[in-house]
Design a protein around this motif. Structure first.
Motif, short mmCIF file in Angstrom:
data_model
loop_
_atom_site.label_atom_id
_atom_site.label_comp_id
_atom_site.label_asym_id
_atom_site.label_seq_id
_atom_site.Cartn_x
_atom_site.Cartn_y
_atom_site.Cartn_z
N LEU A 118 0.83 -1.20 0.00
CA LEU A 118 0.00 0.00 0.00
C LEU A 118 0.87 1.26 0.00
CD1 LEU A 118 -2.73 -1.23 2.53
CD2 LEU A 118 -3.03 -0.85 0.06
N ALA A 119 1.96 1.23 0.78
CA ALA A 119 2.84 2.40 0.85
C ALA A 119 3.51 2.63 -0.51
CB ALA A 119 3.90 2.20 1.93
N SER A 120 3.94 1.52 -1.13
CA SER A 120 4.64 1.69 -2.40
C SER A 120 3.65 2.16 -3.48
CB SER A 120 5.39 0.40 -2.72
OG SER A 120 5.07 -0.09 -3.95
N ALA A 121 2.39 1.70 -3.40
CA ALA A 121 1.39 2.13 -4.39
C ALA A 121 1.07 3.62 -4.26
CB ALA A 121 0.12 1.30 -4.22
N ARG A 122 1.07 4.12 -3.00
CA ARG A 122 0.81 5.57 -2.81
C ARG A 122 1.90 6.38 -3.52
NH1 ARG A 122 -1.63 4.05 2.00
NH2 ARG A 122 0.32 3.84 3.14
N GLY A 123 3.15 5.92 -3.37
CA GLY A 123 4.27 6.61 -4.01
C GLY A 123 4.17 6.57 -5.54
N GLN A 124 3.55 5.53 -6.09
CA GLN A 124 3.52 5.35 -7.55
C GLN A 124 2.18 5.76 -8.15
OE1 GLN A 124 6.15 3.86 -9.13
NE2 GLN A 124 7.23 2.74 -7.54
N ASN A 125 1.25 6.23 -7.29
CA ASN A 125 -0.08 6.65 -7.77
C ASN A 125 -0.85 5.50 -8.43
OD1 ASN A 125 -1.95 8.64 -7.85
ND2 ASN A 125 -1.33 9.43 -9.86
N VAL A 126 -0.78 4.33 -7.81
CA VAL A 126 -1.53 3.15 -8.30
C VAL A 126 -2.63 2.83 -7.28
CG1 VAL A 126 -1.37 0.67 -8.80
CG2 VAL A 126 0.46 2.20 -9.51
N PRO A 127 -3.89 2.86 -7.68
CA PRO A 127 -4.94 2.52 -6.70
C PRO A 127 -4.96 1.01 -6.41
CG PRO A 127 -5.91 2.97 -8.85
CD PRO A 127 -4.43 3.18 -9.00
N LEU A 128 -5.02 0.66 -5.14
CA LEU A 128 -5.07 -0.77 -4.76
C LEU A 128 -6.35 -1.01 -3.96
CD1 LEU A 128 -1.41 -1.57 -3.56
CD2 LEU A 128 -2.39 -1.78 -5.85
N LEU A 129 -7.43 -1.28 -4.66
CA LEU A 129 -8.72 -1.40 -3.98
C LEU A 129 -8.81 -2.68 -3.16
CD1 LEU A 129 -11.04 -0.13 -6.86
CD2 LEU A 129 -9.72 1.17 -5.22
N LEU A 130 -8.51 -3.82 -3.79
CA LEU A 130 -8.64 -5.10 -3.08
C LEU A 130 -7.60 -5.20 -1.97
CD1 LEU A 130 -9.17 -7.52 -6.12
CD2 LEU A 130 -10.88 -6.40 -4.70
N THR A 131 -6.38 -4.74 -2.27
CA THR A 131 -5.31 -4.84 -1.27
C THR A 131 -5.61 -3.94 -0.06
OG1 THR A 131 -3.83 -5.19 -3.13
CG2 THR A 131 -2.79 -4.82 -1.01
N SER A 132 -6.29 -2.79 -0.30
CA SER A 132 -6.66 -1.92 0.83
C SER A 132 -7.61 -2.63 1.78
CB SER A 132 -7.37 -0.66 0.33
OG SER A 132 -6.53 0.04 -0.53
#
Ligand code: NAD
Length: 294
Positions: A245-259
């Motif tokens: 989740l932290a790495s996705a925030r940095g890359q602007n990738v939404p992670l709905l299921l992982t959230s």
């Protein structure tokens, strides 16, 4: 090649045992509890007082620690590997941590001639004991070839790119493993509530499109028996999902299921299951419906 091994936990202890039994002269140290280091010494390893001492004595030092903070402490903190490293030494980090932390460590150590290999693993404690881990190696090809015999004492090596790419591939695997596990908990809750037998669900879905390897890994011995001795601790999976989740925030990738998965692992941890096997999160999710999978 002489070897240093730091992090004799659920994974590290059986991995280090394979390294020693493969004939590598091995140096280790301990953190808080000595028992695992003493057990390795009984097989022929040498126990010394600090990571710095391990770095002075060994050519290639393997680390497999809980996460980023411990990795930074062991590589760069007081009494750390950095204090004992000299040019030409090798750091092989097998921790599930973030690429950015390993790249920072490389930034601090590479100018001093230390060579870095990124090598996180999949395959669990069973794979660690059997030497059948999947090792996701990131780094220089020639360095990987130099370390290959050592790595192959623990598993099968796949070269996935430069330093940090092992961490990236491992985190993607963890996201999928977490979501697959929770899918089992939620789907089995509905099936069982509707009258299905969990063993029947397993044997039929194993041959159907809803199958994932997670069913084989965590239904027998864990969910079907209601037994949650780790294995892989729930809090470590929570950590891996949070790394994603932290790495996705940095890359602007939404992670709905992982959230959502992250929230379920946090809730299960808050409910006191953090030291259980991570499959306890699927039982926790089924429990929200009042269903027991076992
Ligand atoms: P663990 O908690 O059982 O072991 C961690 C070890 O690190 C412990 O022995 C601890 O004493 C040691 N340690 C912690 N801080 C230290 C420090 N400052 N100095 C020296 N030693 C220190 O964890 P584990 O299950 O062995 O997992 C290790 C890593 O491997 C984690 O990143 C985890 O995500 C990853 N991993 C685990 C599994 C699994 O099935 N358990 C599978 C694949 C990957």
């Amino acid at each position: 090649m002489t070897v240093g091994f730091i992090g004799l936990g659920a994974m590290g202890a059986p991995m280090a045992e394979r390294v020693v039994k493969a004939g590598f002269r091995t140096f280790t140290t301990f953190h808080k509890r000595r028992e695992a280091a003493d057990a390795l010494a009984a097989l022929g390893a040498t126990v010394v007082d600090s990571p710095a001492e391990v770095a002075r004595l060994a050519d290639a030092i393997i680390t497999i620690l809980p996460a980023d903070a411990e990795l930074e402490e062991v590589t760069l903190g007081k009494g750390s590997l950095a204090e004992g490293f000299s040019p030409g030494k090798i750091l092989i980090d097998m921790t599930t941590a973030t690429a950015s932390t390993l790249l920072e460590i490389e930034g601090a150590l590479a100018p001093r001639g230390v060579r870095i290999l990124d090598a996180p693993v999949s395959g669990g404690t069973t794979g660690a004991a059997a030497g059948t881990l999947t090792i996701m190696a990131g780094g220089d090809s020639a360095l990987l070839e130099e370390c290959r015999p050592l790595l192959e004492s623990m598993g099968r090596v796949i070269h996935v790119g430069g330093v940090g790419q092992g961490k990236v591939v491992k985190i993607v695997n963890q996201m999928m493993a977490a979501v697959h596990l929770l899918a089992i908990g939620e789907a089995f809750a509905l099936g069982i509530r509707s009258g299905a037998d969990p063993h029947t669900l397993y044997s039929v879905i194993k041959e159907s499109s809803g199958y994932s390897k997670m069913m084989d890994l965590r239904l027998p011995g864990f969910l079907l028996e209601g037994s949650f001795k780790p294995g892989f601790k729930l809090d470590l999976m929570k950590k891996d999902v949070n790394l994603a989740l932290a790495s996705a925030r940095g890359q602007n990738v939404p992670l709905l299921l992982t959230s959502v998965a992250g929230s379920v692992f946090s809730a299960a941890s808050a409910a006191g299951k953090g030291s259980d096997d991570f499959s306890a999160a699927a039982a926790f999710l089924a429990g929200l419906a009042g269903v027991e999978i076992a």
